[in-house]
Design a protein around this motif. Structure first.
Motif, short mmCIF file in Angstrom:
data_model
loop_
_atom_site.label_atom_id
_atom_site.label_comp_id
_atom_site.label_asym_id
_atom_site.label_seq_id
_atom_site.Cartn_x
_atom_site.Cartn_y
_atom_site.Cartn_z
N GLN A 216 4.49 -0.45 -10.55
CA GLN A 216 5.92 -0.71 -10.48
C GLN A 216 6.43 -0.78 -9.03
O GLN A 216 7.64 -0.86 -8.81
CB GLN A 216 6.71 0.37 -11.25
N TYR A 217 5.52 -0.72 -8.09
CA TYR A 217 5.90 -0.89 -6.68
C TYR A 217 6.54 -2.26 -6.51
O TYR A 217 6.13 -3.24 -7.14
CB TYR A 217 4.64 -0.78 -5.82
N TYR A 218 7.55 -2.36 -5.65
CA TYR A 218 8.32 -3.61 -5.56
C TYR A 218 7.49 -4.81 -5.13
O TYR A 218 7.86 -5.95 -5.40
CB TYR A 218 9.52 -3.44 -4.63
N ALA A 219 6.36 -4.58 -4.46
CA ALA A 219 5.48 -5.68 -4.06
C ALA A 219 4.09 -5.47 -4.64
O ALA A 219 3.09 -5.76 -3.99
CB ALA A 219 5.43 -5.81 -2.55
N ALA A 220 4.02 -4.99 -5.86
CA ALA A 220 2.73 -4.67 -6.48
C ALA A 220 1.83 -5.88 -6.57
O ALA A 220 0.59 -5.76 -6.49
CB ALA A 220 2.95 -4.07 -7.87
N ASP A 221 2.41 -7.08 -6.72
CA ASP A 221 1.58 -8.27 -6.83
C ASP A 221 0.87 -8.61 -5.53
O ASP A 221 -0.06 -9.43 -5.51
CB ASP A 221 2.42 -9.46 -7.29
N GLN A 222 1.29 -7.98 -4.43
CA GLN A 222 0.65 -8.22 -3.14
C GLN A 222 -0.36 -7.14 -2.78
O GLN A 222 -1.07 -7.26 -1.78
CB GLN A 222 1.72 -8.31 -2.04
N VAL A 223 -0.43 -6.07 -3.53
CA VAL A 223 -1.36 -4.97 -3.26
C VAL A 223 -2.71 -5.32 -3.87
O VAL A 223 -2.83 -5.48 -5.09
CB VAL A 223 -0.83 -3.64 -3.82
#
Length: 521
Positions: A216-223
């Motif tokens: 649910q991190y705001y930039a999870a798709d980049q991690v």
């Protein structure tokens, strides 16, 4: 998109100081400042870290390992990208309507690791906690200008300052400036619930710590990483051997004697940045070091060339003044040499202070970082030459921090960096709540006033004049005795890509870059 955001944010430092009505738009497209990714890989990163993290305390700097943990678990309104530029954190936008008013809007659908929403009320509670000196936050020196935080709705609010602050956004990007759940705003509650890219899964005392990606991190798709396995290697040689032997993928605090061995090994990258400082702290509440002349004597007695060789094998530079970046308006080459190496002058100053035959003193260092031990040994020899007979106290790192916080020393060897790149970092070394990062009990209202004047200056000439005055006071009063700058390095194998050691003082915040790491199979 991250590059676009960085360019817009790079304007902020000058706008904050010079503009009366400017808008800083923080794009919501960036995470850790890296490129977009289709998703995480399947293999966790194996990180050989230099110390076992202590329980995180809200708002308190607990050293490099503590900062690393904060960058992995937490986020504030702002963050840093890999070039050391202030970028968006939890904020979607920040509007500076005048030099003392900032309106923020949070990114949508933010949550903490426990599933609770991140709201403007959390921003208000966190920032006002850091701005209260009674809470002992290391951030106080930079955020004390916060007069109030006005909540507009769940996702927006207004920060009111008591005066201009040319480094305000930099302070909001410091890892310890995290926005946390209200229940974490206490000195005795572990600060483990954040809104950052990784969650704490398990902590096996004395062995390792495991982090999982927070979906649910705001930039999870980049991690890119599914997780991080942090193994503790307090011994520097063991840490290097673990990397070269394939037991870990990346290490921090590469020992300076191992630089050539690491960089000369095929498939290994050594990423070193120059900037962190070495200096001597004093307990000014009692004994000889309460006298500024004695502190001056120490500053003139230090053989800085020897210290660089003894502790860092030449991977550093002697520092006889106060480190200010050359591209900063406050920089003046005349202030780079406040203290020369002058044994005769040091002895004369001791005699003037009433100690012609010297005295005995206890110097605090630590057994866990060899470079601090070696710096202490170098300083011990230098002080012996002027009659100060020093006994070393070298406990483990957590005990060294506790003793530093409580003033259980006469003088101490310290290593660290400016809390921000702006010269206002000096405030953190000379004022604010007592901490292991600064001389115990030291406070000089005249110096504080000049540093505040520099922080609030709205033109370059006024800023330079204020800091010049501040450095003259420091030359006489010696709140700490500078020794040298040094390099700080990470090293990693060929499987690791996307990581970058942040420049200068910000090297200690390089954990922000871990959100951009990917591993080749």
């Amino acid at each position: 998109m991250a590059g676009h955001e960085t360019r817009r944010l790079s304007k902020v430092a000058s706008l904050t100081a010079l503009a009366a009505a400017s808008v800083l738009a923080l794009s919501a497209c960036a995470g850790g400042g890296g490129t977009e990714s289709s998703g995480a890989g399947t293999e966790s990163l194996r990180f050989g870290i230099s110390n076992e993290p202590a329980n995180l305390i809200t708002g308190v700097d607990q050293g490099t390992v503590g900062n690393t943990m904060m960058t992995l678990i937490h986020r504030g309104l702002m963050s840093y990208d890999k070039e050391g530029k202030v970028i968006a954190g939890l904020a979607e936008s920040v509007e500076m309507t005048d030099p003392i008013t900032y309106t923020f809007k949070l990114r949508p659908n933010l949550t903490f690791h426990d599933g609770s929403p991140v709201t403007a009320n959390n921003v208000k509670a966190s920032l006002e906690y850091y701005a209260n000196k009674a809470n002992g936050s290391t951030l106080f020196v930079g955020l004390q200008d916060i007069k109030s935080v006005e909540v507009k709705d769940d996702h927006s609010g207004v920060i009111h300052l008591s005066g201009p602050n040319s480094a305000f956004l930099e302070y909001l990007a410091i890892p310890t400036a995290a926005i946390v759940p209200d229940k974490s705003l206490a000195k005795d509650i572990p600060n483990q619930i954040g809104a950052g890219p990784y969650t704490l899964k398990e902590h096996n005392r004395g062995v390792n710590l495991v982090l999982d990606k927070f979906d649910q991190y705001y930039a999870a798709d980049q991690v890119k990483l599914p997780g991080i396995d942090m193994s503790f290697y307090s011994d520097g040689s063991a840490r290097t051997n673990a990397l070269l032997g394939g037991d870990v993928d990346i290490i921090d605090y590469v020992p300076w004697p191992d630089y050539d061995r690491v960089s000369g090994t095929s498939g290994m990258t050594l990423d070193a940045q120059s900037g962190p400082l070495q200096f001597i702290q004093f307990n000014v509440t009692k004994g000889p070091f309460a006298d500024a002349k004695v502190r001056q004597a120490v500053a003139y007695a230090l053989n800085r060339e020897n210290a660089v060789e003894a502790a860092f094998q030449g991977h550093g530079e002697p520092l006889a003044g106060v480190k200010i970046p050359e591209d900063n308006p406050a920089y003046d080459p005349a202030n780079t040499g406040l203290f020369g190496y002058d044994v005769s002058k040091a002895k004369a100053l001791l005699a003037e202070a009433g100690y012609p035959d010297g005295f005995e003193a206890k110097m605090l260092t630590t057994s866990q970082y060899t470079f601090l031990q070696d710096t202490a040994l170098s300083a011990q020899a230098d002080l012996s030459a002027i009659g100060i007979k020093v006994t070393l106290d070298a406990p483990d790192w957590s005990t060294r921090v506790a003793k530093g916080n409580s003033g259980d020393y006469d003088l101490a060897v310290a290593g660290g960096a400016g809390i921000v790149a702006d010269p206002t970092y000096i405030k953190g070394l000379v004022s604010g709540p007592n901490s292991f990062l600064r001389s115990f009990g030291y406070d000089n209202p005249a110096l504080n006033a000049k540093l505040d004047e520099g922080l609030r200056a709205t033109d370059d000439a006024a800023k330079k004049a204020a800091y010049n005055d501040a450095l003259k006071i420091m030359q006489t009063d010696v709140p700490y005795a500078p020794i040298n700058t040094r390099e700080q390095a990470f090293a990693f194998n060929s499987k690791v890509s996307g990581f970058k050691n942040l420049p200068g003082f910000l090297s200690f915040y390089s954990g922000y870059s871990f959100a951009d790491i990917s591993l080749s199979e």
